[in-house]
Design a protein around this motif. Structure first.
Motif, PDB file in Angstrom:
ATOM      1  N   HIS A  20       0.827  -1.208   0.000  1.00  0.00           N
ATOM      2  CA  HIS A  20       0.000   0.000   0.000  1.00  0.00           C
ATOM      3  C   HIS A  20       0.861   1.257   0.000  1.00  0.00           C
ATOM      4  O   HIS A  20       0.542   2.235  -0.693  1.00  0.00           O
ATOM      5  N   LEU A  21       1.939   1.260   0.742  1.00  0.00           N
ATOM      6  CA  LEU A  21       2.792   2.438   0.809  1.00  0.00           C
ATOM      7  C   LEU A  21       3.485   2.714  -0.518  1.00  0.00           C
ATOM      8  O   LEU A  21       3.659   3.872  -0.913  1.00  0.00           O
ATOM      9  N   HIS A  22       3.867   1.659  -1.211  1.00  0.00           N
ATOM     10  CA  HIS A  22       4.523   1.840  -2.510  1.00  0.00           C
ATOM     11  C   HIS A  22       3.568   2.449  -3.534  1.00  0.00           C
ATOM     12  O   HIS A  22       3.996   3.179  -4.431  1.00  0.00           O
ATOM     13  N   LYS A  23       2.272   2.171  -3.388  1.00  0.00           N
ATOM     14  CA  LYS A  23       1.287   2.771  -4.294  1.00  0.00           C
ATOM     15  C   LYS A  23       1.290   4.295  -4.180  1.00  0.00           C
ATOM     16  O   LYS A  23       0.971   5.000  -5.142  1.00  0.00           O
ATOM     17  N   PHE A  24       1.635   4.788  -2.996  1.00  0.00           N
ATOM     18  CA  PHE A  24       1.669   6.235  -2.768  1.00  0.00           C
ATOM     19  C   PHE A  24       3.100   6.774  -2.869  1.00  0.00           C
ATOM     20  O   PHE A  24       3.392   7.874  -2.403  1.00  0.00           O
ATOM     21  N   GLU A  25       3.969   5.975  -3.458  1.00  0.00           N
ATOM     22  CA  GLU A  25       5.347   6.364  -3.758  1.00  0.00           C
ATOM     23  C   GLU A  25       6.188   6.631  -2.512  1.00  0.00           C
ATOM     24  O   GLU A  25       7.106   7.466  -2.521  1.00  0.00           O
ATOM     25  N   PHE A 103      -6.320  -3.028  11.111  1.00  0.00           N
ATOM     26  CA  PHE A 103      -6.676  -1.678  10.724  1.00  0.00           C
ATOM     27  C   PHE A 103      -6.904  -1.602   9.222  1.00  0.00           C
ATOM     28  O   PHE A 103      -6.450  -2.448   8.458  1.00  0.00           O
ATOM     29  N   ASP A 104      -7.622  -0.587   8.816  1.00  0.00           N
ATOM     30  CA  ASP A 104      -7.854  -0.335   7.398  1.00  0.00           C
ATOM     31  C   ASP A 104      -6.591   0.315   6.819  1.00  0.00           C
ATOM     32  O   ASP A 104      -6.080   1.296   7.370  1.00  0.00           O
ATOM     33  N   TYR A 105      -6.091  -0.222   5.731  1.00  0.00           N
ATOM     34  CA  TYR A 105      -4.836   0.270   5.172  1.00  0.00           C
ATOM     35  C   TYR A 105      -4.964   1.695   4.639  1.00  0.00           C
ATOM     36  O   TYR A 105      -3.990   2.452   4.640  1.00  0.00           O
ATOM     37  N   GLU A 106      -6.148   2.068   4.192  1.00  0.00           N
ATOM     38  CA  GLU A 106      -6.345   3.442   3.735  1.00  0.00           C
ATOM     39  C   GLU A 106      -6.230   4.417   4.913  1.00  0.00           C
ATOM     40  O   GLU A 106      -5.672   5.511   4.783  1.00  0.00           O
ATOM     41  N   ILE A 107      -6.765   4.003   6.074  1.00  0.00           N
ATOM     42  CA  ILE A 107      -6.640   4.840   7.268  1.00  0.00           C
ATOM     43  C   ILE A 107      -5.183   4.922   7.700  1.00  0.00           C
ATOM     44  O   ILE A 107      -4.692   5.992   8.088  1.00  0.00           O
ATOM     45  N   ALA A 108      -4.477   3.796   7.614  1.00  0.00           N
ATOM     46  CA  ALA A 108      -3.055   3.789   7.973  1.00  0.00           C
ATOM     47  C   ALA A 108      -2.281   4.773   7.107  1.00  0.00           C
ATOM     48  O   ALA A 108      -1.471   5.570   7.615  1.00  0.00           O
ATOM     49  N   VAL A 109      -2.512   4.741   5.803  1.00  0.00           N
ATOM     50  CA  VAL A 109      -1.815   5.645   4.889  1.00  0.00           C
ATOM     51  C   VAL A 109      -2.194   7.101   5.185  1.00  0.00           C
ATOM     52  O   VAL A 109      -1.351   8.000   5.147  1.00  0.00           O
TER      53      VAL A 109
END
Length: 233
Positions: A20-25, A103-109
């Motif tokens: 997920h983090l790599h998707k947001f560079e 946890f929801d990964y979108e919330i984590a990001v």
């Protein structure tokens, strides 16, 4: 590119977080040798740390204290422990936020992005010399330091924001709601214990400069800072 340091022994969770983090560079590094967390931290020099509590060798509280000896970068605990005291312990040991598994990964990001904005955002960068001085006590908001009579203590981002509110409104009561609104975007993490912990940490930092009883609790309202220290310069 922001660098995220992941201290977590659940390999599946690490893989999903990194995906997920790599998707947001975001760039990421995860720990494999849990006896060498601090040396990995030094070599990677991350912008933010994701830190579990239950770890091999030493727990997350220990590593949080060790990292705080080197850096004021944001630290977010990620843990299956749901108890209020676990969250309070995380804050007392230097954390900035807390995520409960699962946890929801979108919330984590979103939480990661929020912490990065606070620590390294354009507003902070544009105010390179932002400081507040009251009776010789100087808060450097961007360098996260507090100085008085040649002595200096380091602050966390949250401690600096609380002190900025109190110093700029010296002798005025600053409401608890104002502090919460000023400091946290997501108040779901914040309760009375959370703010109490941070105010206690601020008092300890002031005490490290010889300033005692300057932050007063005004029952039912909030806090007030009285400049009761001496400027010896």
């Amino acid at each position: 590119m922001f660098k995220i340091f992941i201290v977590e022994d659940d390999k599946k969770l690490v893989s999903l977080l990194e995906e997920h983090l790599h998707k947001f560079e975001y760039d990421t590094r995860s720990v494999t040798d849990f006896a060498a967390v601090l040396s990995d931290f030094r070599s990677y020099d991350p912008h933010l740390v994701l830190l579990d509590i239950n770890l091999p060798k030493y727990d997350g509280y220990y590593w949080c204290r060790q990292i705080r000896g080197l850096s004021t970068c944001p630290i977010i605990f990620i843990s299956a422990r749901e108890g209020k005291m676990d969250q309070v312990m995380a804050l007392e040991n230097g954390a900035d936020d807390y995520l409960t598994k699962p946890f929801d990964y979108e919330i984590a990001v979103a939480k990661i992005s929020s912490q990065l904005r606070r620590a390294y955002g354009s507003y902070a960068a544009s105010q390179q010399t932002r400081s507040v001085t009251v009776s010789g006590l100087t808060l450097d908001v961007d360098r996260l330091s507090l100085t008085l009579n040649g002595q200096k203590v380091e602050l966390s981002h949250t401690e600096a924001k609380i002190l900025e509110e109190l110093l700029t409104r010296q002798e005025q009561v600053v409401s608890r709601d104002r502090l919460l609104d000023r400091i946290w975007d997501d108040q779901s993490f914040v309760d009375d214990n959370t703010l109490n912990v941070y105010v206690t940490r601020v008092r300890k930092k002031l005490s490290g400069l010889g300033v005692q009883d300057a932050v007063q609790t005004v029952r039912g309202q909030g806090y007030r800072l009285l400049p009761n220290w001496e400027d010896e310069t």
